[in-house]
Motif scaffolding. Structure first.
Motif, PDB file in Angstrom:
ATOM      1  N   ASP A   1     -17.206  -0.907   6.556  1.00  0.00           N
ATOM      2  CA  ASP A   1     -17.813  -2.064   7.200  1.00  0.00           C
ATOM      3  C   ASP A   1     -16.770  -3.020   7.745  1.00  0.00           C
ATOM      4  OD1 ASP A   1     -20.394  -1.203   6.613  1.00  0.00           O
ATOM      5  OD2 ASP A   1     -20.294  -2.036   4.598  1.00  0.00           O
ATOM      6  N   ARG A   2     -15.558  -2.527   7.939  1.00  0.00           N
ATOM      7  CA  ARG A   2     -14.500  -3.378   8.434  1.00  0.00           C
ATOM      8  C   ARG A   2     -14.788  -3.818   9.862  1.00  0.00           C
ATOM      9  NH1 ARG A   2     -10.881   0.222   8.397  1.00  0.00           N
ATOM     10  NH2 ARG A   2     -10.708   0.636  10.603  1.00  0.00           N
ATOM     11  N   PRO A   3     -14.749  -5.122  10.147  1.00  0.00           N
ATOM     12  CA  PRO A   3     -14.942  -5.572  11.519  1.00  0.00           C
ATOM     13  C   PRO A   3     -13.717  -5.266  12.352  1.00  0.00           C
ATOM     14  CG  PRO A   3     -14.345  -7.428  10.139  1.00  0.00           C
ATOM     15  CD  PRO A   3     -14.526  -6.236   9.217  1.00  0.00           C
ATOM     16  N   ALA A   4     -13.873  -5.346  13.664  1.00  0.00           N
ATOM     17  CA  ALA A   4     -12.727  -5.158  14.533  1.00  0.00           C
ATOM     18  C   ALA A   4     -11.661  -6.176  14.161  1.00  0.00           C
ATOM     19  CB  ALA A   4     -13.146  -5.341  15.994  1.00  0.00           C
ATOM     20  N   ALA A   5     -10.429  -5.736  14.060  1.00  0.00           N
ATOM     21  CA  ALA A   5      -9.370  -6.629  13.611  1.00  0.00           C
ATOM     22  C   ALA A   5      -8.078  -6.256  14.312  1.00  0.00           C
ATOM     23  CB  ALA A   5      -9.203  -6.524  12.097  1.00  0.00           C
ATOM     24  N   SER A   6      -7.086  -7.100  14.146  1.00  0.00           N
ATOM     25  CA  SER A   6      -5.772  -6.799  14.685  1.00  0.00           C
ATOM     26  C   SER A   6      -4.936  -6.157  13.595  1.00  0.00           C
ATOM     27  CB  SER A   6      -5.098  -8.095  15.168  1.00  0.00           C
ATOM     28  OG  SER A   6      -4.820  -8.932  14.067  1.00  0.00           O
ATOM     29  N   VAL A   7      -3.829  -5.586  14.000  1.00  0.00           N
ATOM     30  CA  VAL A   7      -2.930  -4.975  13.033  1.00  0.00           C
ATOM     31  C   VAL A   7      -2.455  -6.018  12.037  1.00  0.00           C
ATOM     32  CG1 VAL A   7      -0.692  -3.834  12.767  1.00  0.00           C
ATOM     33  CG2 VAL A   7      -2.207  -3.179  14.644  1.00  0.00           C
ATOM     34  N   GLN A   8      -2.278  -7.257  12.509  1.00  0.00           N
ATOM     35  CA  GLN A   8      -1.734  -8.306  11.662  1.00  0.00           C
ATOM     36  C   GLN A   8      -2.656  -8.664  10.497  1.00  0.00           C
ATOM     37  OE1 GLN A   8      -1.525  -8.314  15.028  1.00  0.00           O
ATOM     38  NE2 GLN A   8       0.670  -7.897  15.021  1.00  0.00           N
ATOM     39  N   ASP A   9      -3.965  -8.646  10.705  1.00  0.00           N
ATOM     40  CA  ASP A   9      -4.850  -9.092   9.632  1.00  0.00           C
ATOM     41  C   ASP A   9      -5.633  -7.948   8.985  1.00  0.00           C
ATOM     42  OD1 ASP A   9      -7.014 -10.659  12.107  1.00  0.00           O
ATOM     43  OD2 ASP A   9      -6.844  -8.564  11.542  1.00  0.00           O
ATOM     44  N   ASP A  10      -5.235  -6.708   9.226  1.00  0.00           N
ATOM     45  CA  ASP A  10      -5.834  -5.553   8.564  1.00  0.00           C
ATOM     46  C   ASP A  10      -4.730  -4.860   7.776  1.00  0.00           C
ATOM     47  OD1 ASP A  10      -6.683  -2.896   7.971  1.00  0.00           O
ATOM     48  OD2 ASP A  10      -8.248  -3.077   9.481  1.00  0.00           O
ATOM     49  N   PRO A  11      -4.737  -4.963   6.445  1.00  0.00           N
ATOM     50  CA  PRO A  11      -3.646  -4.401   5.641  1.00  0.00           C
ATOM     51  C   PRO A  11      -3.436  -2.906   5.856  1.00  0.00           C
ATOM     52  CG  PRO A  11      -4.963  -5.900   4.315  1.00  0.00           C
ATOM     53  CD  PRO A  11      -5.700  -5.719   5.614  1.00  0.00           C
ATOM     54  N   ALA A  12      -4.539  -2.146   5.926  1.00  0.00           N
ATOM     55  CA  ALA A  12      -4.402  -0.697   6.120  1.00  0.00           C
ATOM     56  C   ALA A  12      -3.798  -0.392   7.485  1.00  0.00           C
ATOM     57  CB  ALA A  12      -5.757  -0.016   5.970  1.00  0.00           C
ATOM     58  N   ALA A  13      -4.201  -1.165   8.491  1.00  0.00           N
ATOM     59  CA  ALA A  13      -3.644  -0.965   9.828  1.00  0.00           C
ATOM     60  C   ALA A  13      -2.172  -1.361   9.858  1.00  0.00           C
ATOM     61  CB  ALA A  13      -4.435  -1.769  10.850  1.00  0.00           C
ATOM     62  N   GLY A  14      -1.839  -2.448   9.166  1.00  0.00           N
ATOM     63  CA  GLY A  14      -0.440  -2.853   9.107  1.00  0.00           C
ATOM     64  C   GLY A  14       0.423  -1.807   8.434  1.00  0.00           C
ATOM     65  N   PHE A  15      -0.077  -1.244   7.340  1.00  0.00           N
ATOM     66  CA  PHE A  15       0.624  -0.157   6.659  1.00  0.00           C
ATOM     67  C   PHE A  15       0.815   1.026   7.595  1.00  0.00           C
ATOM     68  CE2 PHE A  15      -0.064   3.954   4.547  1.00  0.00           C
ATOM     69  CZ  PHE A  15       1.017   3.995   3.679  1.00  0.00           C
ATOM     70  N   SER A  16      -0.240   1.403   8.302  1.00  0.00           N
ATOM     71  CA  SER A  16      -0.178   2.544   9.217  1.00  0.00           C
ATOM     72  C   SER A  16       0.837   2.300  10.325  1.00  0.00           C
ATOM     73  CB  SER A  16      -1.564   2.818   9.810  1.00  0.00           C
ATOM     74  OG  SER A  16      -2.506   3.097   8.800  1.00  0.00           O
ATOM     75  N   ALA A  17       0.880   1.066  10.822  1.00  0.00           N
ATOM     76  CA  ALA A  17       1.828   0.731  11.888  1.00  0.00           C
ATOM     77  C   ALA A  17       3.265   0.828  11.393  1.00  0.00           C
ATOM     78  CB  ALA A  17       1.538  -0.671  12.420  1.00  0.00           C
ATOM     79  N   GLN A  18       3.502   0.460  10.141  1.00  0.00           N
ATOM     80  CA  GLN A  18       4.850   0.573   9.589  1.00  0.00           C
ATOM     81  C   GLN A  18       5.235   2.036   9.383  1.00  0.00           C
ATOM     82  OE1 GLN A  18       4.172  -2.330   6.269  1.00  0.00           O
ATOM     83  NE2 GLN A  18       6.170  -3.117   6.900  1.00  0.00           N
ATOM     84  N   VAL A  19       4.300   2.831   8.860  1.00  0.00           N
ATOM     85  CA  VAL A  19       4.587   4.254   8.684  1.00  0.00           C
ATOM     86  C   VAL A  19       4.850   4.902  10.044  1.00  0.00           C
ATOM     87  CG1 VAL A  19       3.642   6.476   7.954  1.00  0.00           C
ATOM     88  CG2 VAL A  19       3.288   4.442   6.537  1.00  0.00           C
ATOM     89  N   LEU A  20       4.046   4.546  11.046  1.00  0.00           N
ATOM     90  CA  LEU A  20       4.251   5.092  12.385  1.00  0.00           C
ATOM     91  C   LEU A  20       5.643   4.748  12.898  1.00  0.00           C
ATOM     92  CD1 LEU A  20       2.943   6.635  14.753  1.00  0.00           C
ATOM     93  CD2 LEU A  20       2.186   4.427  15.646  1.00  0.00           C
ATOM     94  N   ALA A  21       6.098   3.531  12.617  1.00  0.00           N
ATOM     95  CA  ALA A  21       7.439   3.127  13.042  1.00  0.00           C
ATOM     96  C   ALA A  21       8.507   4.014  12.412  1.00  0.00           C
ATOM     97  CB  ALA A  21       7.687   1.663  12.691  1.00  0.00           C
ATOM     98  N   THR A  22       8.315   4.384  11.132  1.00  0.00           N
ATOM     99  CA  THR A  22       9.304   5.264  10.499  1.00  0.00           C
ATOM    100  C   THR A  22       9.313   6.633  11.156  1.00  0.00           C
ATOM    101  OG1 THR A  22       7.828   6.144   8.744  1.00  0.00           O
ATOM    102  CG2 THR A  22       8.972   4.067   8.293  1.00  0.00           C
ATOM    103  N   THR A  23       8.146   7.120  11.573  1.00  0.00           N
ATOM    104  CA  THR A  23       8.122   8.427  12.252  1.00  0.00           C
ATOM    105  C   THR A  23       8.832   8.343  13.595  1.00  0.00           C
ATOM    106  OG1 THR A  23       5.995   8.136  13.429  1.00  0.00           O
ATOM    107  CG2 THR A  23       5.903   8.958  11.155  1.00  0.00           C
ATOM    108  N   GLU A  24       8.687   7.209  14.266  1.00  0.00           N
ATOM    109  CA  GLU A  24       9.363   7.033  15.558  1.00  0.00           C
ATOM    110  C   GLU A  24      10.873   7.114  15.379  1.00  0.00           C
ATOM    111  OE1 GLU A  24       5.879   4.119  17.425  1.00  0.00           O
ATOM    112  OE2 GLU A  24       7.767   3.267  16.676  1.00  0.00           O
ATOM    113  N   ASP A  25      11.382   6.427  14.351  1.00  0.00           N
ATOM    114  CA  ASP A  25      12.824   6.430  14.099  1.00  0.00           C
ATOM    115  C   ASP A  25      13.315   7.820  13.706  1.00  0.00           C
ATOM    116  OD1 ASP A  25      12.788   3.726  14.626  1.00  0.00           O
ATOM    117  OD2 ASP A  25      12.796   3.128  12.508  1.00  0.00           O
ATOM    118  N   VAL A  26      12.559   8.476  12.834  1.00  0.00           N
ATOM    119  CA  VAL A  26      12.983   9.803  12.359  1.00  0.00           C
ATOM    120  C   VAL A  26      12.996  10.815  13.496  1.00  0.00           C
ATOM    121  CG1 VAL A  26      12.286  11.787  10.956  1.00  0.00           C
ATOM    122  CG2 VAL A  26      12.296   9.484   9.954  1.00  0.00           C
TER     123      VAL A  26
END
Length: 279
Positions: free
Chosen positions: A60-85
């Motif tokens: 039931d999560r409403p539309a949110a930004s990466v900044q205020d969605d913890p799971a999305a923020g986590f995913s964005a950080q993990v994605l960044a590590t894949t970009e670097d690797v």
């Protein structure tokens, strides 16, 4: 997984209910739909529908930004590590330039050039638009319904879908899809298993390169997640006798072993499942 201070990738697209792609049919693709899509090579991902039995991951999560969605923020950080690797691996091992994918984080249902999707399809990668799709509610299902909780298990899921993008960048997806088009259903499934195990091995390469961010137990979380999404395990959990000719992702043992191979070697050349006589 220690992500404090790790940047968040900008290659993230947020979609909430009623935003960015319409509404999929009630119940999503389900098992039959996922297998039909895989059969014509549209997308590749983690098929959990044998376990969820056509249901959706409720969220039931409403539309949110990466900044205020913890799971999305986590995913964005993990994605960044894949970009670097993968930028480093492409440069150092292949002499090539890596172009990262975009990650679409959606809520409940979404549409892609590869078709509609919901939580029952699991995370997937669509080569038609070079995007990985993820309903972060899947992380809860991974924990509660599959017994594969933990932040590194969730990170492995993202790394696996990024690995399919790596395959797309290298032209592997198109080659395998062409071969599957000419093959019988059983032969096509066998080719898909090799594709998925290669992605597991590539996920291991990613993990090998982020060891400095790993905490005690993280490697076991990833290996456990690999086992819990093996075809044989999922079919047993769904009350079925495993049917190897229907496998599209590999057994639990195979998935964990190929992940470990990538982790131990760190070399993309060690992930050539199509050259392996035995998987």
């Amino acid at each position: 997984m220690r992500l404090r201070g790790i940047r968040r990738s900008r290659n993230v697209e947020m979609r909430g209910r009623g935003r960015g792609g319409g509404v999929a049919a009630k119940g999503g693709l389900g098992l039959v739909g996922v297998l039909a899509v895989l059969a014509i090579g549209y997308f590749t991902g983690i098929d959990v529908s044998p376990l969820l039995q056509g249901g959706t991951v409720q969220n039931d999560r409403p539309a949110a930004s990466v900044q205020d969605d913890p799971a999305a923020g986590f995913s964005a950080q993990v994605l960044a590590t894949t970009e670097d690797v993968w930028t480093a691996v492409f440069r150092d091992q292949l002499g090539r330039t890596y172009t990262p994918p975009r990650l679409v984080i959606f809520d409940g249902v979404t549409q892609s050039p590869c078709g509609g999707a919901d939580g029952a399809t699991g995370p997937f990668y669509c080569p038609a638009d070079s995007k990985a799709y993820l309903d972060t509610g899947f992380f809860d299902a991974l924990d509660r319904q599959m017994g594969a909780g933990g932040d590194f298990a969730a990170a492995y899921v993202i790394a696996h879908e990024v690995a399919h993008h790596v395959q797309n960048e290298l032209g592997i997806l198109s080659e395998v899809n062409a071969a599957r088009q000419r093959a019988s259903r059983t032969e096509a499934n066998a080719l898909t298993v090799r594709l998925e195990l290669m992605a597991d091995c590539m996920s291991g390469i990613w993990a090998s390169n982020v060891r400095g961010l790993m905490e005690k137990g993280d490697l076991q979380e990833a290996l456990n997640a690999a086992r819990k999404i093996g075809d044989d395990y999922l079919q047993r959990r769904a009350g079925r006798v495993p049917q190897p000719h229907t496998f599209t992702h590999g057994t639990s043992e195979q998935r964990a072993r190929w992940f470990a191979r990538g982790y131990d070697s760190g070399q993309i050349g060690q992930c050539d499942t199509f050259a392996a006589q035995q998987l």
